[in-house]
Design an enzyme around this catalytic site. Structure first.
Site, PDB file in Angstrom:
ATOM      1  N   ARG A  12       0.832  -1.216   0.000  1.00 40.82           N
ATOM      2  CA  ARG A  12       0.000   0.000   0.000  1.00 40.82           C
ATOM      3  C   ARG A  12       0.866   1.267   0.000  1.00 40.82           C
ATOM      4  O   ARG A  12       1.845   1.381   0.716  1.00 40.82           O
ATOM      5  CB  ARG A  12      -0.902   0.011   1.226  1.00 40.82           C
ATOM      6  CG  ARG A  12      -1.549   1.372   1.438  1.00 40.82           C
ATOM      7  CD  ARG A  12      -2.705   1.331   2.372  1.00 40.82           C
ATOM      8  NE  ARG A  12      -2.371   0.919   3.713  1.00 40.82           N
ATOM      9  CZ  ARG A  12      -3.278   0.768   4.667  1.00 40.82           C
ATOM     10  NH1 ARG A  12      -4.554   0.991   4.403  1.00 40.82           N
ATOM     11  NH2 ARG A  12      -2.905   0.393   5.872  1.00 40.82           N
ATOM     12  N   ARG A  56      -1.827  -5.093  14.764  1.00 42.05           N
ATOM     13  CA  ARG A  56      -3.122  -4.461  14.460  1.00 42.05           C
ATOM     14  C   ARG A  56      -4.208  -5.527  14.268  1.00 42.05           C
ATOM     15  O   ARG A  56      -5.346  -5.351  14.691  1.00 42.05           O
ATOM     16  CB  ARG A  56      -2.996  -3.595  13.207  1.00 42.05           C
ATOM     17  CG  ARG A  56      -2.200  -2.318  13.475  1.00 42.05           C
ATOM     18  CD  ARG A  56      -1.711  -1.656  12.199  1.00 42.05           C
ATOM     19  NE  ARG A  56      -2.750  -1.286  11.286  1.00 42.05           N
ATOM     20  CZ  ARG A  56      -2.564  -1.066   9.988  1.00 42.05           C
ATOM     21  NH1 ARG A  56      -1.342  -1.177   9.468  1.00 42.05           N
ATOM     22  NH2 ARG A  56      -3.562  -0.718   9.222  1.00 42.05           N
TER      23      ARG A  56
END
Ligand code: G5P
Ligand code: MG
Length: 229
Positions: free
Chosen positions: A129, A173
């Site tokens: 990303r 996360r």
């Protein structure tokens, strides 16, 4: 002005890190007149501007940990203060049950779009990303690469990688999603407002989200709607 408060849509988009919340939200705002409020974009904007909140939250984000509920709730609820004029799509908030309860007190949610994407799919995506920090525009080297490598399509400014997209931080996360955010899905399921969309590709999930939202909101651009992009 859209109409009286009772007719305004209060939607949340949920899903694990990297499930496509930002990507799907960008498509939603192209088709429907609602305001997109991303907690992550708001936090990164504060970090870039080195505000008091930005300085406070940086170490949490870099370590893949959640920001304390009090800080996060205050930040998002103050953004929502002027939101009684338009439909709202919250992205990344609430992420814990106490956040959901605090939100409910001032702004009851009527629709939750849950992007149910498997963890294995996500790990691969996040390392590829790239983002344009000023606008929050998101690229992926395989899925939606920029027209010119390393450069934002609209402004021509350089793209950067998020510090929290390192493999070990992504794992943290995902763990905190499992422990703290999954119970929020249950919270909304019990309220009868949860709509889950399972899959591994945004291009297949999006037409289903789009059709679902058409039952809730008028479309702003019928021509684009036909292409389902
Ligand atoms: P954020 O910013 O909310 P996350 O971790 O929830 O961060 P993230 O990473 O922003 O979510 P996303 O928005 O769900 O992911 O996904 P995306 O950006 O659209 O897509 C991910 C990548 O996959 C992109 O490169 C995209 O191009 C690509 N992609 C999309 N679809 C496909 C596909 O079909 N195929 C392929 N190959 N690629 C695809 O939160 C960041 C941090 O802020 C704090 C926390 O520390 C958090 O970790 N925070 C909070 N803390 C406490 N409470 C809260 N409410 C908080 N909100 C944020
Ligand atoms: Mg996002």
């Amino acid at each position: 002005m859209v109409g009286p408060r009772a007719l305004l849509l209060r939607a949340v988009i949920m899903g694990p890190p990297g499930s496509g919340k930002g990507t799907v939200s960008a498509r939603i705002v192209k088709h429907f007149a609602l305001k997109h409020l991303s907690s992550g974009d708001l936090l990164r904007d504060n970090m870039n501007k080195r505000t008091e909140v930005g300085i406070l939250v940086k170490s949490y984000i870099d370590q893949g940990r959640l920001i304390p509920d009090g800080v996060m709730t205050q930040l998002m609820l103050s953004e929502l203060k002027n939101a009684d004029q338009y439909h709202v799509l919250l992205d990344g908030f609430p992420r814990t049950v106490p956040q959901a309860e605090a939100l409910d007190k001032v702004c009851p949610i009527d629709t939750v779009i849950d992007l149910d994407v498997p963890f294995e799919t996500i790990r691969e995506r996040l390392t590829a990303r790239w983002i344009h920090p000023a606008s929050g525009r998101v690229y992926n080297l395989d899925f939606n690469p920029p027209k010119v490598p390393g450069t934002d399509d609209i402004t021509g400014e350089p793209l950067v990688q998020r510090d929290d997209d390192k493999p070990e931080t992504v794992m943290k996360r995902l763990k905190s999603y499992e422990a703290e955010t999954k119970p929020v899905l249950e919270y909304y399921r019990r309220k009868g407002v949860l709509e889950s969309f399972s899959g591994t590709e945004t291009n297949k999930i999006w037409p289903r989200v789009h059709s679902f939202l058409q039952t809730k909101l008028p479309e702003v651009n019928q021509k684009e709607a036909a292409t389902h992009t």
